[in-house]
Design a protein around this motif. Structure first.
Motif, short mmCIF file in Angstrom:
data_model
loop_
_atom_site.label_atom_id
_atom_site.label_comp_id
_atom_site.label_asym_id
_atom_site.label_seq_id
_atom_site.Cartn_x
_atom_site.Cartn_y
_atom_site.Cartn_z
N VAL A 17 82.49 -0.59 29.11
CA VAL A 17 81.44 0.06 28.31
C VAL A 17 80.38 -0.95 27.85
O VAL A 17 79.26 -0.56 27.49
N GLY A 18 80.73 -2.25 27.89
CA GLY A 18 79.74 -3.26 27.54
C GLY A 18 79.92 -3.86 26.15
O GLY A 18 78.96 -4.33 25.54
N LYS A 19 81.15 -3.87 25.65
CA LYS A 19 81.44 -4.42 24.32
C LYS A 19 80.97 -5.87 24.19
O LYS A 19 80.36 -6.24 23.19
N GLY A 20 81.27 -6.69 25.21
CA GLY A 20 80.96 -8.12 25.13
C GLY A 20 79.46 -8.36 25.04
O GLY A 20 79.00 -9.16 24.23
N THR A 21 78.70 -7.64 25.86
CA THR A 21 77.24 -7.81 25.87
C THR A 21 76.65 -7.42 24.52
O THR A 21 75.79 -8.11 23.98
N VAL A 22 77.11 -6.31 23.98
CA VAL A 22 76.61 -5.84 22.69
C VAL A 22 76.96 -6.86 21.59
O VAL A 22 76.14 -7.20 20.75
N ARG A 23 78.19 -7.36 21.62
CA ARG A 23 78.63 -8.33 20.61
C ARG A 23 77.78 -9.60 20.68
O ARG A 23 77.32 -10.11 19.66
N LYS A 24 77.52 -10.08 21.90
CA LYS A 24 76.69 -11.31 22.05
C LYS A 24 75.31 -11.10 21.46
O LYS A 24 74.80 -11.94 20.72
N GLU A 25 74.68 -10.00 21.81
CA GLU A 25 73.33 -9.72 21.34
C GLU A 25 73.32 -9.58 19.80
O GLU A 25 72.42 -10.06 19.12
N LEU A 26 74.33 -8.93 19.27
CA LEU A 26 74.44 -8.76 17.81
C LEU A 26 74.52 -10.12 17.12
O LEU A 26 73.84 -10.36 16.11
N PHE A 27 75.32 -11.03 17.68
CA PHE A 27 75.47 -12.35 17.05
C PHE A 27 74.22 -13.19 17.18
O PHE A 27 73.98 -14.08 16.36
N GLU A 28 73.41 -12.93 18.20
CA GLU A 28 72.14 -13.67 18.29
C GLU A 28 71.20 -13.25 17.18
O GLU A 28 70.38 -14.02 16.72
N GLN A 29 71.31 -11.98 16.77
CA GLN A 29 70.38 -11.47 15.75
C GLN A 29 70.90 -11.63 14.33
O GLN A 29 70.13 -11.76 13.39
N ASP A 30 72.22 -11.58 14.17
CA ASP A 30 72.80 -11.59 12.82
C ASP A 30 73.64 -12.84 12.64
O ASP A 30 74.78 -12.90 13.06
N THR A 31 73.08 -13.83 11.97
CA THR A 31 73.77 -15.11 11.86
C THR A 31 74.72 -15.15 10.65
O THR A 31 75.39 -16.15 10.44
N ASP A 170 73.72 3.40 25.42
CA ASP A 170 72.74 3.77 26.45
C ASP A 170 71.81 2.59 26.73
O ASP A 170 71.29 2.44 27.83
N HIS A 171 71.64 1.74 25.74
CA HIS A 171 70.79 0.57 25.87
C HIS A 171 71.29 -0.46 24.86
O HIS A 171 71.53 -0.11 23.71
N VAL A 172 71.45 -1.71 25.28
CA VAL A 172 72.05 -2.73 24.40
C VAL A 172 71.29 -2.80 23.06
O VAL A 172 71.91 -2.82 22.00
N ASP A 173 69.96 -2.82 23.12
CA ASP A 173 69.17 -2.96 21.88
C ASP A 173 69.41 -1.80 20.91
O ASP A 173 69.50 -2.00 19.70
N HIS A 174 69.49 -0.59 21.45
CA HIS A 174 69.75 0.56 20.58
C HIS A 174 71.12 0.44 19.94
O HIS A 174 71.30 0.70 18.75
N ALA A 175 72.10 0.07 20.75
CA ALA A 175 73.47 -0.02 20.23
C ALA A 175 73.54 -1.09 19.14
O ALA A 175 74.14 -0.87 18.09
N VAL A 176 72.89 -2.23 19.37
CA VAL A 176 72.91 -3.31 18.38
C VAL A 176 72.23 -2.86 17.09
O VAL A 176 72.74 -3.10 15.99
N GLU A 177 71.11 -2.18 17.22
CA GLU A 177 70.39 -1.70 16.03
C GLU A 177 71.26 -0.75 15.22
O GLU A 177 71.30 -0.80 13.99
N LYS A 178 71.97 0.13 15.92
CA LYS A 178 72.84 1.07 15.21
C LYS A 178 73.98 0.34 14.51
O LYS A 178 74.33 0.68 13.38
N ILE A 179 74.55 -0.64 15.18
CA ILE A 179 75.65 -1.39 14.56
C ILE A 179 75.15 -2.14 13.32
O ILE A 179 75.82 -2.20 12.29
N GLN A 180 73.93 -2.68 13.41
CA GLN A 180 73.36 -3.36 12.23
C GLN A 180 73.15 -2.38 11.07
O GLN A 180 73.37 -2.72 9.91
N SER A 181 72.73 -1.16 11.40
CA SER A 181 72.59 -0.13 10.37
C SER A 181 73.94 0.18 9.73
O SER A 181 74.04 0.35 8.51
N ILE A 182 74.96 0.27 10.56
CA ILE A 182 76.30 0.57 10.03
C ILE A 182 76.73 -0.55 9.09
O ILE A 182 77.24 -0.30 8.00
N ILE A 183 76.51 -1.80 9.50
CA ILE A 183 76.91 -2.94 8.65
C ILE A 183 76.17 -2.87 7.32
O ILE A 183 76.77 -2.98 6.25
N GLN A 184 74.85 -2.65 7.36
CA GLN A 184 74.08 -2.63 6.12
C GLN A 184 74.47 -1.44 5.23
O GLN A 184 74.62 -1.60 4.02
#
Lengths: 206, 206
Positions: A17-31, A170-184
């Motif tokens: 499903v792309g867990k690793g890719t999403v996690r990497k992108e998330l960590f690049e944005q959220d330090t 559906d798109h790594v950037d969308h998924a990362v943005e949603k996960i960041q919203s969930i965290i916040q």
């Protein structure tokens, strides 16, 4: 102004499903996020550091930790144990940092049992067709294995009910943005913070 | 790909906390949100349009709607009723739009009773001192009224437990960002969408 405990976020979902890719992108944005560091009984390799790449333990140490309930999840691969130590997670949360754990579905369900206060996010494939393509594109699996993987994925999707959130990849950037919203937004949950906010006002009135 | 119902978001908090400012900024950034349109028995004024500024009703019509449970909340000011009609909210949600309602604490608690599936956000002052300054800066209130307002605010803060989220309004932009996160993450809640996602895969397998 408020000393808040961190939150454990668990990202999981079917193979491919792309867990690793999403996690990497998330960590690049959220330090501010901290990785959950795994524990293993396999030998330390050149270039690896204890407490950074893994926590390295002997088999008997690991088994004693299992008995004491000190692993949020664990599994055995090729004669070695791998797992998520409770102590590191709890210490990091107490220091006020969020911890992020990316893991397959079976492991996530173990964590859910041992640490139900975690926030569980299920990464969902845009379609089964797409999931099949992604597994195929790795090029490492035979046709039979791919079909098996897909069957497993369908079973794993049935496990979705144990999760708090579902994010479609559906798109790594969308998924990362949603996960960041969930965290916040999880940090704004009333049951987490209302007590402290009220205390703050009480203190002001003294 | 998924036909999702909208969600009703209720922004509330003590007088002086800055609900109106936050709501305005939110609507400038998020054009998908729909205002909740109020209903009133006061006369329509020049320049106003029925169904845009308010829904205008006679007193007997309004009272009949109250009796039928068709108002999510209502109050009476100077001989006129003002309230939130259930029908408009439910129709807009069914069309797939989120509805946003900014309202004082008493009204929010009425909505909570009549529409518990709403998402309730409490806007919190950065401090009582700051809240006092904000009420004073309006320049329209006597010292006594300000003290009264502050006492009321403290009581309202006790109502926080009825809410789902608490957002501190230390800065309008921060508050708006957090509310946007809450909106986005609520749409990822598993209990809202899991059924539809599973159906999607079932359909694909037919």
């Amino acid at each position: 102004m408020i000393e808040e405990k961190g939150i454990l976020f668990i990202l999981s979902g079917p193979s491919g499903v792309g867990k690793g890719t999403v996690r990497k992108e998330l960590f690049e944005q959220d330090t501010d996020l901290r990785y959950s560091i795994s524990m293993t009984t396999r030998d330390i390799r050149t270039g690896e550091t204890d407490g950074i790449d893994y926590f390295y333990k002997s088999k008997s140490e690991f088994e004693s930790l299992i008995e004491k309930g000190q692993l949020l999840e664990y599994a055995q691969y090729v004669n070695n144990y791998y797992g998520t130590p409770r102590e590191y997670v709890e210490r990091t949360l107490a220091e006020g940092h969020d911890v992020f754990l990316e893991i397959e579905v079976k492991g996530a369900l173990q964590v859910k049992e041992n640490f139900p206060e975690g926030v569980f996010i299920f990464l969902f494939p845009p379609s089964l067709e797409e999931l099949k393509n992604r597994i195929l594109s790795r090029g490492t699996e035979t046709q039979d294995l791919v079909l098996n993987r897909l069957k497993e994925a369908r079973n794993e999707i049935e496990m979705m009910d144990a999760y708090d959130y579902v994010v479609v990849n559906d798109h790594v950037d969308h998924a990362v943005e949603k996960i960041q919203s969930i965290i916040q937004s999880e940090h704004c949950k009333r049951e987490r913070i209302a007590k402290q906010y009220k205390q703050l006002l009480e203190d002001e009135l003294k």
